[in-house]
Enzyme design. Structure first.
Site, short mmCIF file in Angstrom:
data_model
loop_
_atom_site.label_atom_id
_atom_site.label_comp_id
_atom_site.label_asym_id
_atom_site.label_seq_id
_atom_site.Cartn_x
_atom_site.Cartn_y
_atom_site.Cartn_z
N HIS A 121 -9.56 -17.52 23.36
CA HIS A 121 -8.26 -17.67 24.03
C HIS A 121 -7.49 -16.34 24.06
O HIS A 121 -6.69 -16.11 24.98
CB HIS A 121 -7.41 -18.73 23.31
CG HIS A 121 -8.04 -20.10 23.36
ND1 HIS A 121 -7.65 -21.14 22.55
CD2 HIS A 121 -9.06 -20.60 24.12
CE1 HIS A 121 -8.38 -22.21 22.81
NE2 HIS A 121 -9.25 -21.90 23.75
N HIS A 359 -12.93 -23.53 18.16
CA HIS A 359 -13.08 -22.10 17.91
C HIS A 359 -12.28 -21.23 18.89
O HIS A 359 -12.72 -20.14 19.27
CB HIS A 359 -14.56 -21.69 17.91
CG HIS A 359 -15.36 -22.53 16.96
ND1 HIS A 359 -15.42 -22.25 15.61
CD2 HIS A 359 -16.06 -23.65 17.15
CE1 HIS A 359 -16.14 -23.17 15.01
NE2 HIS A 359 -16.54 -24.04 15.92
N CYS A 360 -11.13 -21.73 19.30
CA CYS A 360 -10.30 -20.99 20.26
C CYS A 360 -11.09 -20.64 21.51
O CYS A 360 -10.94 -19.54 22.07
CB CYS A 360 -9.72 -19.71 19.64
SG CYS A 360 -8.66 -20.00 18.27
N ALA A 361 -11.96 -21.55 21.92
CA ALA A 361 -12.73 -21.33 23.14
C ALA A 361 -12.85 -22.67 23.86
O ALA A 361 -13.95 -23.12 24.19
CB ALA A 361 -14.10 -20.75 22.81
#
Ligand code: PLP
Length: 558
Positions: A121, A359-361
């Site tokens: 992100h 996972h910030c994805a």
């Protein structure tokens, strides 16, 4: 010959009483810190603390010389030609924000910014903001960058990609970027090297990027400092976006002129102690490269995949999402049937640290139809025995807990059900039973059986019902029952984690069917403390309960 145990002996955290049994496999999030880095930070505060670039006294001179010395070391480490190509930031995130803001003036309405769907992100959200502001268009390439050539056009102004996926550990190599750089020299090419630096030698002089960002805390350095490399001529195209002391040449009341790069990008006091730690970290890592650290890490990731491949043969409902080839140290598994959050909880219970989630994805996971991935990320202080212990713990989870953890209460989907069909689902729970349960093992079993009372409700699995701030996915819906006397509230939940369902059930059995006035009178802090859960639950799981509580307050206050 690289010796992982000798390497591990540099990391004091592993020798603290409470961490002696710890198996730390969350290195893609952050690595542990060697003594030399800790010493450099302590030493800075004990004997060298002054502010850099600001005064001419001895301590200020010493801080300035540390800053510039580490800038030079960082330039050498990344292969930069000049130390003034290195900007100190607070981390990769700040570096990417500086780039997005700093390049926004280069963008017109019809320009395109090329990103991959696999970006963290931190390398997506800043570009979204810039695209909104400038009217430029975001264009996405697939997660392994294979279609990058077909997406490059004369409109492409910026390409910003991670060299290594933080979810799948796939190293995309730099040749592809070199080719782009050669063919389209005017494009601004940015590499998010957060998961690359420390895992392979980097040489920005190899002409594969204009800018590169990384976070030293991911390669044994301190948190609070990041590196942004910018090629000298390209730094001149970057607008200054942070203003304050030390980045200026002169200041009048209405106008200021700025210092030369890199200083114009370093407004305010830098994290000097962290920078001192980074200097020690670079020396440390270079010496480990020489000892064969990378070859060892490769063997370890090969072994981890070998063992996981055998494991998933026994449990075909688990998928191994990663491959060994070109992998810099990450294995990831997922399942449509089993809760990865519960598995993460089980591993944590056995002192094995991994990371579970998106996972910030989020776009990457969505593109693959996944909601949560369990990521195991190794470092050279991990051993083959650590991998064996992890695999054993996975077997134990699925064998011993299969019945408990992997099935939910039967659900009877009629196709037109609604939350109100479930409003009495928790009415039989007697929380007093839980209050008298003493041992953690018994509490754990009870939480699981409470979780099993909460039926699966696919119709709730919508963003509008999602509670944010919870490690697992948690959905909630409120049903209000109005009578002449009062309004009673019933909350209906679902989660992909049996444990989270169990915890939610413990909370909701206190409030369901009650009025706003009654709910407001409950002392939840005392209730949580009586349940005796805080000391067992991770901060994020406990904060999930708090988020649920916040939702309840909002619902009854409307
Ligand atoms: N980019 C990637 C690929 C990452 O893995 C991370 C962190 O996990 C970041 C950017 C952000 O790094 P930081 O939080 O240190 O700024």
């Amino acid at each position: 010959m690289f010796d992982p145990l000798q390497f591990k002996s540099n990391f004091p955290l592993f020798f603290q009483q409470e961490n002696k049994a710890l198996i730390y496999l969350d290195n893609a999030a952050t690595t542990q810190k060697p003594q030399c880095v800790i010493d450099a930070i302590v030493d800075f505060y004990i004997s060298k603390n002054g502010n850099a670039n600001r005064a001419s006294h001895r301590l200020a001179r010493s801080a300035t010389s540390i800053l510039e010395d580490v800038r030079q070391k960082s330039a050498n480490f990344l292969g930069a030609s000049h130390k003034d190509e290195i900007i100190f930031t607070s981390g990769a995130t700040e570096g990417l924000n500086l780039l997005a803001k700093g390049l926004s003036r280069q963008l017109d309405k019809d320009d395109e910014i090329l990103l991959s769907v696999a970006e963290h992100h931190a390398n997506l959200v800043p570009w979204q903001a810039v695209a909104k502001k400038t009217g430029a268009k975001l264009v996405f390439i697939n997660n392994n960058l294979e279609d990058i050539d077909s997406k490059l056009t004369h409109k492409t102004k910026i390409v910003s990609c991670s060299a290594v996926s933080n979810v799948f550990g796939q190293f995309n190599g730099v040749d592809r970027f070199k080719r782009i750089k050669k063919k389209y020299p005017d494009i601004f090419l940015i590499i998010d090297a957060s998961q690359m630096v420390g895992k392979t030698p980097v040489n920005v002089n190899d002409n594969f990027c204009d800018f590169l960002v990384c976070s030293p805390h991911k390669f044994y350095g301190p948190t609070g400092v990041g590196l942004l490399y910018g090629r000298r001529d390209r730094l001149r195209c970057l607008n200054v976006s942070k203003f304050g002391g030390e980045m200026i040449e002169s200041v009048d009341l209405f106008e200021s002129s700025y210092a030369e790069p890199p200083y114009c990008f370093e407004a305010g006091t830098s994290s000097l102690a962290a920078i001192a730690g980074l200097g020690a970290c670079i020396g440390f890592i270079e010496s480990q490269f020489e000892k064969g650290m990378l070859a060892y890490e490769k063997k370890l990731i090969g072994y981890l995949h070998e063992r996981l491949s055998v494991f998933i043969n026994d449990f075909p409902e688990i998928s191994l999402q990663t491959k060994v080839k070109d992998n810099i140290g990450i294995a990831a598994i997922s399942s449509n049937r089993y809760s990865m959050a519960d598995l993460g909880f089980w591993l944590d219970e056995h002192d094995i640290a991994v990371r579970v989630g998106d996972h910030c994805a989020q776009p990457l996971l969505k593109s693959l139809g996944l909601t949560s991935v369990l990521r195991v990320s190794v470092a050279p202080y991990n051993t083959f025995e650590d991998v064996d212990a992890l695999i054993q713990c996975l077997y134990d989870f699925f064998k011993k807990n299969n019945e408990n953890l992997c099935t939910t209460a039967p659900f009877f989907l009629t196709g037109d059900e609604s939350a109100s069909d479930y409003k009495d689902e928790l009415s039989a729970i007697n929380y007093h039973d839980f209050l008298t349960t003493k041992s953690w093992a018994n509490k754990y079993t009870k939480i699981l059986s409470l979780g099993k009372l909460v039926a699966k409700k696919p119709f709730l699995h919508k963003d509008r019902y999602l509670v944010s701030g919870c490690e697992a996915s948690l959905w909630i819906h409120v049903i209000e029952e109005r009578s002449q006397k009062e309004t009673a509230f019933n909350f209906v939940v679902d989660s992909d984690s049996i444990i989270v369902k169990g915890l939610a059930a413990l909370l909701l059995c206190r409030v369901n069917g009650k009025s706003a006035e009654h709910i407001k009178g409950i002392d939840f802090d005392a209730y949580f403390s009586d349940l005796g859960l805080e000391k067992y639950l991770s901060e994020s799981r406990f904060s999930g309960m708090q988020s649920l509580l916040k939702y309840i307050w909002l619902a009854i206050d409307k």
